[in-house]
Design a protein around this motif. Sequence first.
Motif, PDB file in Angstrom:
ATOM      1  N   PRO A 215      58.734  27.152  32.534  1.00 37.69           N
ATOM      2  CA  PRO A 215      59.780  27.951  32.038  1.00 37.69           C
ATOM      3  C   PRO A 215      59.268  28.788  30.566  1.00 37.69           C
ATOM      4  O   PRO A 215      59.964  29.674  30.310  1.00 37.69           O
ATOM      5  CB  PRO A 215      60.961  27.029  31.610  1.00 37.69           C
ATOM      6  CG  PRO A 215      60.534  25.612  31.500  1.00 37.69           C
ATOM      7  CD  PRO A 215      59.248  25.650  32.604  1.00 37.69           C
ATOM      8  N   SER A 216      58.271  28.222  30.190  1.00 34.99           N
ATOM      9  CA  SER A 216      57.546  28.934  29.009  1.00 34.99           C
ATOM     10  C   SER A 216      56.841  30.094  29.286  1.00 34.99           C
ATOM     11  O   SER A 216      56.068  30.776  28.467  1.00 34.99           O
ATOM     12  CB  SER A 216      57.202  27.952  27.743  1.00 34.99           C
ATOM     13  OG  SER A 216      56.040  27.126  28.593  1.00 34.99           O
ATOM     14  N   VAL A 217      56.401  30.279  30.456  1.00 33.70           N
ATOM     15  CA  VAL A 217      55.738  31.163  31.082  1.00 33.70           C
ATOM     16  C   VAL A 217      56.450  32.496  31.697  1.00 33.70           C
ATOM     17  O   VAL A 217      57.270  32.053  32.606  1.00 33.70           O
ATOM     18  CB  VAL A 217      54.373  30.727  31.705  1.00 33.70           C
ATOM     19  CG1 VAL A 217      53.513  31.931  32.366  1.00 33.70           C
ATOM     20  CG2 VAL A 217      53.371  29.686  31.024  1.00 33.70           C
ATOM     21  N   GLY A 218      56.409  33.744  31.277  1.00 35.82           N
ATOM     22  CA  GLY A 218      57.097  34.576  31.882  1.00 35.82           C
ATOM     23  C   GLY A 218      56.370  35.544  32.952  1.00 35.82           C
ATOM     24  O   GLY A 218      57.101  35.882  33.850  1.00 35.82           O
ATOM     25  N   SER A 219      55.044  35.523  32.780  1.00 36.25           N
ATOM     26  CA  SER A 219      54.305  36.304  33.921  1.00 36.25           C
ATOM     27  C   SER A 219      52.855  35.598  33.935  1.00 36.25           C
ATOM     28  O   SER A 219      52.246  35.101  33.165  1.00 36.25           O
ATOM     29  CB  SER A 219      54.301  37.679  33.650  1.00 36.25           C
ATOM     30  OG  SER A 219      53.458  37.728  32.581  1.00 36.25           O
ATOM     31  N   VAL A 220      52.298  35.482  35.266  1.00 31.69           N
ATOM     32  CA  VAL A 220      51.123  35.020  35.496  1.00 31.69           C
ATOM     33  C   VAL A 220      50.173  36.401  36.165  1.00 31.69           C
ATOM     34  O   VAL A 220      50.864  36.639  37.190  1.00 31.69           O
ATOM     35  CB  VAL A 220      50.978  33.677  36.257  1.00 31.69           C
ATOM     36  CG1 VAL A 220      49.628  33.270  36.352  1.00 31.69           C
ATOM     37  CG2 VAL A 220      51.804  32.443  35.666  1.00 31.69           C
ATOM     38  N   GLU A 221      49.214  36.394  36.009  1.00 30.17           N
ATOM     39  CA  GLU A 221      48.332  37.361  36.597  1.00 30.17           C
ATOM     40  C   GLU A 221      46.933  36.844  36.999  1.00 30.17           C
ATOM     41  O   GLU A 221      46.403  35.882  36.265  1.00 30.17           O
ATOM     42  CB  GLU A 221      47.849  38.417  35.618  1.00 30.17           C
ATOM     43  CG  GLU A 221      47.346  39.639  36.662  1.00 30.17           C
ATOM     44  CD  GLU A 221      47.033  40.795  35.402  1.00 30.17           C
ATOM     45  OE1 GLU A 221      47.819  41.088  34.762  1.00 30.17           O
ATOM     46  OE2 GLU A 221      46.089  41.528  35.915  1.00 30.17           O
ATOM     47  N   VAL A 222      46.834  36.491  38.264  1.00 29.45           N
ATOM     48  CA  VAL A 222      45.429  35.904  38.891  1.00 29.45           C
ATOM     49  C   VAL A 222      44.294  36.928  39.297  1.00 29.45           C
ATOM     50  O   VAL A 222      44.763  37.989  39.970  1.00 29.45           O
ATOM     51  CB  VAL A 222      45.875  35.239  40.214  1.00 29.45           C
ATOM     52  CG1 VAL A 222      44.807  34.303  40.770  1.00 29.45           C
ATOM     53  CG2 VAL A 222      47.124  34.092  39.790  1.00 29.45           C
ATOM     54  N   ARG A 223      43.216  36.694  38.833  1.00 27.14           N
ATOM     55  CA  ARG A 223      42.241  37.657  39.069  1.00 27.14           C
ATOM     56  C   ARG A 223      40.881  36.833  39.488  1.00 27.14           C
ATOM     57  O   ARG A 223      40.819  35.781  39.317  1.00 27.14           O
ATOM     58  CB  ARG A 223      41.700  38.164  37.907  1.00 27.14           C
ATOM     59  CG  ARG A 223      42.862  39.106  37.113  1.00 27.14           C
ATOM     60  CD  ARG A 223      42.206  39.972  36.119  1.00 27.14           C
ATOM     61  NE  ARG A 223      43.560  40.247  35.156  1.00 27.14           N
ATOM     62  CZ  ARG A 223      43.192  41.082  34.071  1.00 27.14           C
ATOM     63  NH1 ARG A 223      41.703  41.434  33.598  1.00 27.14           N
ATOM     64  NH2 ARG A 223      44.024  41.510  33.225  1.00 27.14           N
ATOM     65  N   ASP A 224      40.116  37.577  40.627  1.00 25.67           N
ATOM     66  CA  ASP A 224      38.998  37.053  41.077  1.00 25.67           C
ATOM     67  C   ASP A 224      38.379  38.209  41.703  1.00 25.67           C
ATOM     68  O   ASP A 224      38.559  39.234  41.956  1.00 25.67           O
ATOM     69  CB  ASP A 224      39.310  36.050  42.456  1.00 25.67           C
ATOM     70  CG  ASP A 224      38.273  35.198  42.702  1.00 25.67           C
ATOM     71  OD1 ASP A 224      38.500  33.940  42.674  1.00 25.67           O
ATOM     72  OD2 ASP A 224      37.400  35.615  43.260  1.00 25.67           O
ATOM     73  N   THR A 225      36.671  37.903  41.580  1.00 24.50           N
ATOM     74  CA  THR A 225      36.103  39.036  41.944  1.00 24.50           C
ATOM     75  C   THR A 225      35.866  39.080  43.564  1.00 24.50           C
ATOM     76  O   THR A 225      35.567  39.984  44.092  1.00 24.50           O
ATOM     77  CB  THR A 225      34.505  38.717  41.484  1.00 24.50           C
ATOM     78  OG1 THR A 225      34.114  37.378  41.872  1.00 24.50           O
ATOM     79  CG2 THR A 225      34.333  38.998  40.079  1.00 24.50           C
ATOM     80  N   ASP A 226      36.409  37.902  44.124  1.00 25.85           N
ATOM     81  CA  ASP A 226      36.501  37.886  45.706  1.00 25.85           C
ATOM     82  C   ASP A 226      37.825  38.468  45.985  1.00 25.85           C
ATOM     83  O   ASP A 226      38.757  37.667  46.094  1.00 25.85           O
ATOM     84  CB  ASP A 226      36.221  36.425  46.234  1.00 25.85           C
ATOM     85  CG  ASP A 226      36.097  36.482  47.546  1.00 25.85           C
ATOM     86  OD1 ASP A 226      36.507  37.204  48.435  1.00 25.85           O
ATOM     87  OD2 ASP A 226      35.504  35.404  48.117  1.00 25.85           O
ATOM     88  N   LEU A 227      37.558  39.821  46.279  1.00 29.09           N
ATOM     89  CA  LEU A 227      39.079  40.426  46.707  1.00 29.09           C
ATOM     90  C   LEU A 227      39.809  39.848  48.043  1.00 29.09           C
ATOM     91  O   LEU A 227      41.069  39.717  48.211  1.00 29.09           O
ATOM     92  CB  LEU A 227      38.827  41.896  46.679  1.00 29.09           C
ATOM     93  CG  LEU A 227      38.439  42.680  45.656  1.00 29.09           C
ATOM     94  CD1 LEU A 227      38.339  44.226  45.860  1.00 29.09           C
ATOM     95  CD2 LEU A 227      39.321  42.416  44.337  1.00 29.09           C
TER      96      LEU A 227
END
Lengths: 340, 50
Positions: free
Chosen positions: A30-42
């Motif tokens: 609940p303390s995290v509002g948004s998460v963005e996941v990134r990877d070089t392997d699309l």
Amino acid sequence: MTSEPTGAAAVVFGAGATGLRIARMLDDSPSVGSVEVRDTDLERLGAVASRLGPKTRIGQGPAVAEGTDLVVVATTAGSQAVLALAAVKAGATVVTTTNEIAETRALLAAGKEARRHGVALVVGAGYMPGLTCLLARVGAAGFDAVDEIHVAKAGTGGPACARQHHRALSSLAIDWRDGRWTRRAGGSGRELCWFPDPVAGRDCYRAALPDALLLVPAFPGVDRVTARMAATRRDRLTAPLPMMRQPHPEGGVGAVRVELRGRRRGERHVVVLGSQAKPAQGAAVVAASTGLHLLGREAPAGAAGLASVPDPDRLLSAIAALGLRPSRFEGFALTHDAVA
Amino acid sequence: MAAGFITLIRRTFVAIVVGMALAAAIRVRGRGGVPPQTGGWRELRDDELA
């Protein structure tokens, strides 16, 4: 127009076995509002998109936006320092999961930059290093002085972890011995280490593991710090060769152990702590818990391992609450036969 | 002279091969240590973590 999410903004680099789990755990908080996941392997990003939580979206590129609160780097070892430095410069709290010696050195050196920006950079917050450093810190509370710390691990997480495991066994190990660094051949120094069930006894060897680099600064005056990893005879024979086949998508159950030796009330004292889990799951629990732990408190700026984290007991409790419960080796039999 | 040199090379080669075979046998067939005869792992309770 969409409303801005409340809570911390987090970015997770790496959508592998560990990174994907970290993103899910952060999404659940609940303390995290948004998460963005990134990877070089699309291609991989596209494949995991349907398995992400409701607060998680997919992003691209190494740049970290100003205002990002937390960055967790769970990419292949060797690629983490650049991403971590970019995140530090953006003013984010950074948690890395590296288990490579050169990268650990680079990240510790980035501590100067982290202090300049007033942020915490956690180095090696995985299963080992990571949980092992934390167990060493918590276990050391029962000592007047810790003389020796010996850590060991068994098992691998995803393919990147398996490749690093393979490289480590054929590379030079680094130990702390009598107040100075010692380089030893990887694959040497066989020692039978006893891990929590079901892993149990495994032959462990020296390898290029960064644990001593993180533990020595956290335990001033310690005489000896060593790190070993479990390997089979086939692992040792093939270690100098390239990997002959593609690693499994994820390894089986692994384990870590930490042996502390020192003095308590004038007597010699030994404590052995450990944990068993799938290494990628264990690393994800430790990294995600560390990120959430640091979000809620004033952590000292700079780079350090989990042996230097503030309020380590509370972090270990949070880790246990996520299912990664540590164990302690007791010096008596726990079987029914022994009780009878 | 040439025959002696060939013999030397052959013996050296045989010695290396025998040495490698012995080393491989020792490495593959070597035995581990003795596992602990007592003791066991116990999960830490919540009060031991805090």
